[in-house]
Motif scaffolding. Structure first.
Motif, PDB file in Angstrom:
ATOM      1  N   VAL A   3      29.302 -33.891 -56.116  1.00  0.00           N
ATOM      2  CA  VAL A   3      30.567 -34.022 -56.836  1.00  0.00           C
ATOM      3  C   VAL A   3      30.282 -34.372 -58.295  1.00  0.00           C
ATOM      4  CG1 VAL A   3      32.709 -35.333 -57.009  1.00  0.00           C
ATOM      5  CG2 VAL A   3      31.813 -34.706 -54.769  1.00  0.00           C
ATOM      6  N   HIS A   4      31.010 -33.738 -59.173  1.00  0.00           N
ATOM      7  CA  HIS A   4      30.820 -33.907 -60.613  1.00  0.00           C
ATOM      8  C   HIS A   4      32.115 -34.490 -61.196  1.00  0.00           C
ATOM      9  CE1 HIS A   4      29.612 -32.337 -64.716  1.00  0.00           C
ATOM     10  NE2 HIS A   4      30.918 -32.397 -64.853  1.00  0.00           N
ATOM     11  N   VAL A   5      32.007 -35.650 -61.847  1.00  0.00           N
ATOM     12  CA  VAL A   5      33.171 -36.281 -62.474  1.00  0.00           C
ATOM     13  C   VAL A   5      32.937 -36.327 -63.980  1.00  0.00           C
ATOM     14  CG1 VAL A   5      34.479 -38.420 -62.749  1.00  0.00           C
ATOM     15  CG2 VAL A   5      33.792 -37.676 -60.473  1.00  0.00           C
ATOM     16  N   ARG A   6      33.927 -35.906 -64.728  1.00  0.00           N
ATOM     17  CA  ARG A   6      33.826 -35.959 -66.193  1.00  0.00           C
ATOM     18  C   ARG A   6      34.767 -37.045 -66.720  1.00  0.00           C
ATOM     19  NH1 ARG A   6      33.343 -31.161 -70.526  1.00  0.00           N
ATOM     20  NH2 ARG A   6      31.263 -31.388 -69.650  1.00  0.00           N
ATOM     21  N   ALA A   7      34.191 -37.966 -67.483  1.00  0.00           N
ATOM     22  CA  ALA A   7      34.970 -39.022 -68.128  1.00  0.00           C
ATOM     23  C   ALA A   7      34.803 -38.885 -69.637  1.00  0.00           C
ATOM     24  CB  ALA A   7      34.490 -40.389 -67.672  1.00  0.00           C
ATOM     25  N   VAL A   8      35.932 -38.894 -70.364  1.00  0.00           N
ATOM     26  CA  VAL A   8      35.901 -38.750 -71.817  1.00  0.00           C
ATOM     27  C   VAL A   8      36.609 -39.958 -72.431  1.00  0.00           C
ATOM     28  CG1 VAL A   8      36.586 -37.331 -73.789  1.00  0.00           C
ATOM     29  CG2 VAL A   8      35.948 -36.243 -71.618  1.00  0.00           C
ATOM     30  N   SER A   9      35.903 -40.614 -73.351  1.00  0.00           N
ATOM     31  CA  SER A   9      36.451 -41.802 -73.999  1.00  0.00           C
ATOM     32  C   SER A   9      36.239 -41.708 -75.507  1.00  0.00           C
ATOM     33  CB  SER A   9      35.754 -43.062 -73.465  1.00  0.00           C
ATOM     34  OG  SER A   9      36.139 -44.203 -74.215  1.00  0.00           O
ATOM     35  N   PRO A  10      37.169 -42.236 -76.304  1.00  0.00           N
ATOM     36  CA  PRO A  10      36.948 -42.253 -77.760  1.00  0.00           C
ATOM     37  C   PRO A  10      35.875 -43.269 -78.159  1.00  0.00           C
ATOM     38  CG  PRO A  10      38.970 -43.405 -77.207  1.00  0.00           C
ATOM     39  CD  PRO A  10      38.483 -42.768 -75.942  1.00  0.00           C
ATOM     40  N   ASP A  11      35.539 -44.191 -77.237  1.00  0.00           N
ATOM     41  CA  ASP A  11      34.558 -45.239 -77.515  1.00  0.00           C
ATOM     42  C   ASP A  11      33.260 -44.916 -76.770  1.00  0.00           C
ATOM     43  OD1 ASP A  11      33.061 -47.531 -77.840  1.00  0.00           O
ATOM     44  OD2 ASP A  11      34.762 -48.886 -77.584  1.00  0.00           O
ATOM     45  N   ALA A  12      32.343 -44.215 -77.445  1.00  0.00           N
ATOM     46  CA  ALA A  12      31.108 -43.772 -76.805  1.00  0.00           C
ATOM     47  C   ALA A  12      30.238 -44.947 -76.366  1.00  0.00           C
ATOM     48  CB  ALA A  12      30.326 -42.870 -77.755  1.00  0.00           C
ATOM     49  N   VAL A  13      30.220 -46.015 -77.168  1.00  0.00           N
ATOM     50  CA  VAL A  13      29.380 -47.174 -76.842  1.00  0.00           C
ATOM     51  C   VAL A  13      29.878 -47.859 -75.580  1.00  0.00           C
ATOM     52  CG1 VAL A  13      28.591 -49.433 -77.633  1.00  0.00           C
ATOM     53  CG2 VAL A  13      28.701 -47.522 -79.251  1.00  0.00           C
ATOM     54  N   ALA A  14      31.195 -48.082 -75.490  1.00  0.00           N
ATOM     55  CA  ALA A  14      31.760 -48.731 -74.306  1.00  0.00           C
ATOM     56  C   ALA A  14      31.573 -47.870 -73.064  1.00  0.00           C
ATOM     57  CB  ALA A  14      33.246 -49.018 -74.541  1.00  0.00           C
ATOM     58  N   LEU A  15      31.699 -46.558 -73.239  1.00  0.00           N
ATOM     59  CA  LEU A  15      31.519 -45.654 -72.111  1.00  0.00           C
ATOM     60  C   LEU A  15      30.078 -45.702 -71.603  1.00  0.00           C
ATOM     61  CD1 LEU A  15      32.698 -43.438 -70.278  1.00  0.00           C
ATOM     62  CD2 LEU A  15      32.068 -41.763 -72.035  1.00  0.00           C
ATOM     63  N   ALA A  16      29.124 -45.697 -72.517  1.00  0.00           N
ATOM     64  CA  ALA A  16      27.718 -45.753 -72.127  1.00  0.00           C
ATOM     65  C   ALA A  16      27.403 -47.064 -71.409  1.00  0.00           C
ATOM     66  CB  ALA A  16      26.832 -45.598 -73.362  1.00  0.00           C
ATOM     67  N   ALA A  17      27.985 -48.169 -71.903  1.00  0.00           N
ATOM     68  CA  ALA A  17      27.749 -49.471 -71.273  1.00  0.00           C
ATOM     69  C   ALA A  17      28.328 -49.503 -69.863  1.00  0.00           C
ATOM     70  CB  ALA A  17      28.367 -50.576 -72.130  1.00  0.00           C
ATOM     71  N   LEU A  18      29.505 -48.891 -69.686  1.00  0.00           N
ATOM     72  CA  LEU A  18      30.139 -48.840 -68.369  1.00  0.00           C
ATOM     73  C   LEU A  18      29.260 -48.066 -67.385  1.00  0.00           C
ATOM     74  CD1 LEU A  18      32.636 -49.202 -66.488  1.00  0.00           C
ATOM     75  CD2 LEU A  18      33.499 -47.043 -67.433  1.00  0.00           C
ATOM     76  N   VAL A  19      28.773 -46.930 -67.825  1.00  0.00           N
ATOM     77  CA  VAL A  19      27.922 -46.103 -66.958  1.00  0.00           C
ATOM     78  C   VAL A  19      26.647 -46.850 -66.585  1.00  0.00           C
ATOM     79  CG1 VAL A  19      26.541 -43.982 -66.869  1.00  0.00           C
ATOM     80  CG2 VAL A  19      28.847 -43.931 -67.853  1.00  0.00           C
ATOM     81  N   GLU A  20      26.056 -47.535 -67.550  1.00  0.00           N
ATOM     82  CA  GLU A  20      24.803 -48.267 -67.288  1.00  0.00           C
ATOM     83  C   GLU A  20      25.036 -49.413 -66.315  1.00  0.00           C
ATOM     84  OE1 GLU A  20      21.165 -50.473 -69.718  1.00  0.00           O
ATOM     85  OE2 GLU A  20      22.834 -49.564 -70.818  1.00  0.00           O
ATOM     86  N   ARG A  21      26.116 -50.184 -66.520  1.00  0.00           N
ATOM     87  CA  ARG A  21      26.406 -51.313 -65.621  1.00  0.00           C
ATOM     88  C   ARG A  21      26.634 -50.842 -64.196  1.00  0.00           C
ATOM     89  NH1 ARG A  21      29.743 -53.074 -69.792  1.00  0.00           N
ATOM     90  NH2 ARG A  21      31.591 -52.397 -68.645  1.00  0.00           N
ATOM     91  N   ALA A  22      27.339 -49.719 -64.062  1.00  0.00           N
ATOM     92  CA  ALA A  22      27.665 -49.216 -62.722  1.00  0.00           C
ATOM     93  C   ALA A  22      26.475 -48.520 -62.062  1.00  0.00           C
ATOM     94  CB  ALA A  22      28.845 -48.248 -62.821  1.00  0.00           C
TER      95      ALA A  22
END
Length: 309
Positions: free
Chosen positions: A225-244
């Protein structure tokens, strides 16, 4: 040496002049299972089947049935039944007469012709001229011809072509019943969805080379399964992915996260809890057909031109 109807293709290659139609292809097809032989048009499927039947000489490698090349098999029609490409019938002959032409070659009595017509559901059309048959009826007659010698191995090229939904449902059950009797059933198709509910195993080729071989269940397990998440805040998005601890595919835009093996609901909940603004959250399940296309697209970089399937 196997003698049980196993099909074994070992480092098989075939060149037509400068064109490499089949390139170092190896796979095995086992008895008691329906195997889908899959690949886009021009992949080399028919050339491979023709080499199995001794109709085309390999450039290198070997293709055997029950441990023997086709030319070494005594009474081949009682071992292998094959229907390749579009079957040719004399339009003026009846279905029964067509089959009776082949009973001596198969080493069976004429009565067998009526039996196989019943097996494929054409008894009522036994005395009709083939010229009036629909494409689906011709497909059934071609299948009846392959069954004359009661073979242990069946090689069928696009057998669902021309069948209506009811005919496809019948074919699915019929092929599975043949495999349940211990026969080896190899069915070629250029579309996985046509045989998805029929086959146990898959052999996928592209540009003459092996792309994948496994059970259908194993292939299904690869459809991530492929999920695409798009956020205006690239730094916060990267941190979320890393934490999870999610697996993220490479993307040119850091504001886009293509994530594998996680569902959209989980990503959305985690983003909400972390206060990460999302402008897009979509789930894309490639399914088996999507995975099939990915696999054939990953083989080589240029199509083999001028070669039939």
């Amino acid at each position: 040496m196997t003698t049980d109807g196993t099909i074994l293709v070992e480092h098989l290659s075939k060149s037509f002049g400068p064109v490499r139609a089949v390139d170092d292809l190896s796979f095995q097809v086992s008895p008691g299972r329906v195997t889908g032989f899959l690949g886009p048009n021009g992949a080399g499927k028919t050339t491979t089947l023709r080499m199995l039947l001794g109709l085309v000489r390999p450039t290198s490698g070997a293709a055997t049935i029950g441990g023997r090349s086709y030319g070494q098999i005594r009474q081949p029609l009682q071992t292998v039944g094959a229907a390749l490409e579009a079957a040719s019938f004399h339009p003026g002959r009846t279905a029964l007469d067509h089959l009776r032409l082949f009973t001596p070659q198969a080493g069976v009595p004429d009565a067998r012709a009526g039996q196989v017509l019943e097996l494929v559901g054409l008894s009522a059309a036994a005395n009709r001229r083939v010229g009036g048959f629909s494409l689906g009826m011709r497909q059934r007659l071609a299948l009846a011809t392959t069954l004359l010698g009661d073979p242990r191995v069946l090689l069928l090229d696009e057998p669902a072509n021309g069948l209506d939904p009811e005919g496809i449902r019948w074919l699915r059950g019929f092929l599975r019943a043949l495999a349940a009797e211990g026969r080896t059933v190899l069915v070629s198709s250029h579309v996985l969805s046509e045989v998805e509910q029929t086959v146990d195993d898959v052999v996928i080729i592209a540009r003459g080379r092996l792309a994948h071989a496994s059970s259908l269940a194993e292939l299904a397990g690869m459809a991530r399964v492929h999920v695409r998440a798009v956020s205006p805040d690239a730094v916060a998005l990267a941190a979320l992915v890393e934490r999870a601890g999610w697996t993220r595919s490479a993307a040119a835009d850091p504001r886009v996260a293509d994530l594998l093996d996680v569902d959209a609901a989980t990503v959305g909940a985690a983003a909400f809890a972390a206060g990460v603004e999302l402008h897009e959250l979509t789930s894309r399940d490639p399914g088996l057909e999507g995975l099939f296309l990915q696999l054939v697209g990953s083989v080589g970089s240029a199509p083999v031109a001028g070669v039939a399937a």
